[in-house]
Design a protein around this motif. Structure first.
Motif, PDB file in Angstrom:
ATOM      1  N   ALA A   1       0.857  -1.162   0.059  1.00 42.18           N
ATOM      2  CA  ALA A   1      -0.036   0.106   0.113  1.00 42.18           C
ATOM      3  C   ALA A   1       1.005   1.399   0.012  1.00 42.18           C
ATOM      4  CB  ALA A   1      -1.032   0.030   1.226  1.00 42.18           C
ATOM      5  N   SER A   2       0.314   2.415  -0.720  1.00 46.64           N
ATOM      6  CA  SER A   2       0.894   3.712  -0.642  1.00 46.64           C
ATOM      7  C   SER A   2       0.842   4.217   0.369  1.00 46.64           C
ATOM      8  CB  SER A   2       0.548   4.420  -1.923  1.00 46.64           C
ATOM      9  OG  SER A   2      -0.713   4.843  -1.539  1.00 46.64           O
ATOM     10  N   ALA A   3       1.597   5.287   0.848  1.00 46.00           N
ATOM     11  CA  ALA A   3       1.566   5.985   2.099  1.00 46.00           C
ATOM     12  C   ALA A   3       0.070   6.731   2.249  1.00 46.00           C
ATOM     13  CB  ALA A   3       2.365   7.391   2.192  1.00 46.00           C
ATOM     14  N   SER A   4      -0.631   6.965   1.187  1.00 48.32           N
ATOM     15  CA  SER A   4      -1.763   7.556   1.233  1.00 48.32           C
ATOM     16  C   SER A   4      -2.922   6.646   1.521  1.00 48.32           C
ATOM     17  CB  SER A   4      -2.243   8.399   0.067  1.00 48.32           C
ATOM     18  OG  SER A   4      -2.189   7.646  -1.184  1.00 48.32           O
ATOM     19  N   GLU A   5      -2.766   5.488   1.004  1.00 41.39           N
ATOM     20  CA  GLU A   5      -3.633   4.337   0.969  1.00 41.39           C
ATOM     21  C   GLU A   5      -3.474   3.632   2.758  1.00 41.39           C
ATOM     22  OE1 GLU A   5      -3.544   2.170  -3.344  1.00 41.39           O
ATOM     23  OE2 GLU A   5      -1.914   1.713  -2.122  1.00 41.39           O
ATOM     24  N   ILE A   6      -2.254   3.755   3.181  1.00 43.63           N
ATOM     25  CA  ILE A   6      -2.181   3.228   4.463  1.00 43.63           C
ATOM     26  C   ILE A   6      -2.866   4.305   5.731  1.00 43.63           C
ATOM     27  CG2 ILE A   6      -0.318   3.371   6.640  1.00 43.63           C
ATOM     28  CD1 ILE A   6      -0.204   0.837   4.845  1.00 43.63           C
ATOM     29  N   ILE A   7      -2.812   5.403   5.168  1.00 41.64           N
ATOM     30  CA  ILE A   7      -3.605   6.494   5.956  1.00 41.64           C
ATOM     31  C   ILE A   7      -4.996   6.331   5.881  1.00 41.64           C
ATOM     32  CG2 ILE A   7      -4.116   9.008   6.275  1.00 41.64           C
ATOM     33  CD1 ILE A   7      -1.357   9.662   5.118  1.00 41.64           C
ATOM     34  N   GLN A   8      -5.562   6.078   4.558  1.00 39.01           N
ATOM     35  CA  GLN A   8      -6.906   5.620   4.620  1.00 39.01           C
ATOM     36  C   GLN A   8      -7.415   4.203   5.450  1.00 39.01           C
ATOM     37  OE1 GLN A   8      -8.489   5.507   0.434  1.00 39.01           O
ATOM     38  NE2 GLN A   8     -10.274   4.452   1.313  1.00 39.01           N
ATOM     39  N   LEU A   9      -6.645   3.453   5.123  1.00 41.61           N
ATOM     40  CA  LEU A   9      -6.892   2.022   5.925  1.00 41.61           C
ATOM     41  C   LEU A   9      -6.720   2.477   7.461  1.00 41.61           C
ATOM     42  CD1 LEU A   9      -5.180  -0.528   3.444  1.00 41.61           C
ATOM     43  CD2 LEU A   9      -7.451   0.177   3.753  1.00 41.61           C
ATOM     44  N   ALA A  10      -5.650   3.201   7.737  1.00 45.76           N
ATOM     45  CA  ALA A  10      -5.582   3.408   9.270  1.00 45.76           C
ATOM     46  C   ALA A  10      -7.022   4.132   9.753  1.00 45.76           C
ATOM     47  CB  ALA A  10      -4.407   4.179   9.622  1.00 45.76           C
ATOM     48  N   LYS A  11      -7.415   5.113   8.992  1.00 48.78           N
ATOM     49  CA  LYS A  11      -8.709   5.633   9.601  1.00 48.78           C
ATOM     50  C   LYS A  11      -9.767   4.585   9.468  1.00 48.78           C
ATOM     51  CE  LYS A  11      -7.621  10.299   7.539  1.00 48.78           C
ATOM     52  NZ  LYS A  11      -7.803  11.206   6.425  1.00 48.78           N
ATOM     53  N   ALA A  12     -10.058   3.810   8.703  1.00 50.52           N
ATOM     54  CA  ALA A  12     -10.866   2.610   8.510  1.00 50.52           C
ATOM     55  C   ALA A  12     -10.539   1.718   9.709  1.00 50.52           C
ATOM     56  CB  ALA A  12     -11.045   1.939   7.352  1.00 50.52           C
ATOM     57  N   GLY A  13      -9.538   1.380  10.122  1.00 52.38           N
ATOM     58  CA  GLY A  13      -9.350   0.666  11.014  1.00 52.38           C
ATOM     59  C   GLY A  13      -9.466   1.231  12.546  1.00 52.38           C
ATOM     60  N   ALA A  14      -9.461   2.488  12.573  1.00 54.54           N
ATOM     61  CA  ALA A  14     -10.106   3.310  13.807  1.00 54.54           C
ATOM     62  C   ALA A  14     -11.389   3.555  13.954  1.00 54.54           C
ATOM     63  CB  ALA A  14      -9.212   4.462  13.952  1.00 54.54           C
ATOM     64  N   THR A  15     -12.219   3.375  12.775  1.00 51.01           N
ATOM     65  CA  THR A  15     -13.455   3.455  12.841  1.00 51.01           C
ATOM     66  C   THR A  15     -14.210   2.262  12.403  1.00 51.01           C
ATOM     67  OG1 THR A  15     -13.350   4.738  10.456  1.00 51.01           O
ATOM     68  CG2 THR A  15     -13.338   6.210  12.650  1.00 51.01           C
ATOM     69  N   THR A  16     -15.037   2.632  11.057  1.00 47.32           N
ATOM     70  CA  THR A  16     -15.696   1.642  10.463  1.00 47.32           C
ATOM     71  C   THR A  16     -15.268   1.171   8.981  1.00 47.32           C
ATOM     72  OG1 THR A  16     -17.626   2.034  11.828  1.00 47.32           O
ATOM     73  CG2 THR A  16     -18.312   0.682   9.797  1.00 47.32           C
TER      74      THR A  16
END
Length: 104
Positions: free
Chosen positions: A57-72
């Protein structure tokens, strides 16, 4: 929780690759990736597959997935995970690091 989500991009820019912030974001992203892989790709070794997805995953994809992991995890997040999982580099990683150890 909202403050954490807003801080993730700032933390990632403050630290280089493999820094503490990067590791925290990757760990949070795993919380989004694991259940999607378990549902969409049953029988695939979960931990190695998750590592391959996160590593590709790219850095921006990691950020998006990290947000998803913290929410829904949204449908958009699921689509992103499947997209990353089906990239050639991710499949190569899985063949090398995910499945090969179980074939020996």
């Amino acid at each position: 929780m909202r403050a954490l989500l807003m801080a993730i991009p700032l933390l990632l820019t403050a630290c280089g690759d493999n820094g503490l912030a990067d590791q925290l974001a990757r760990d949070q992203a795993r919380k989004a990736v694991n259940p999607v892989l378990a549902e969409r790709f049953p029988g695939v070794p979960l931990e190695p597959a998750t590592n391959c997805v996160i590593d590709q995953a790219s850095a921006s994809e990691i950020i998006q997935l990290a947000k998803a992991g913290a929410t829904t995890v949204s449908q958009t997040d699921v689509e992103l995970i499947v997209q990353i999982a089906t990239r050639g580099e991710t499949i190569e990683c899985l063949l090398k690091d995910g499945i090969a150890p179980f074939l020996i």
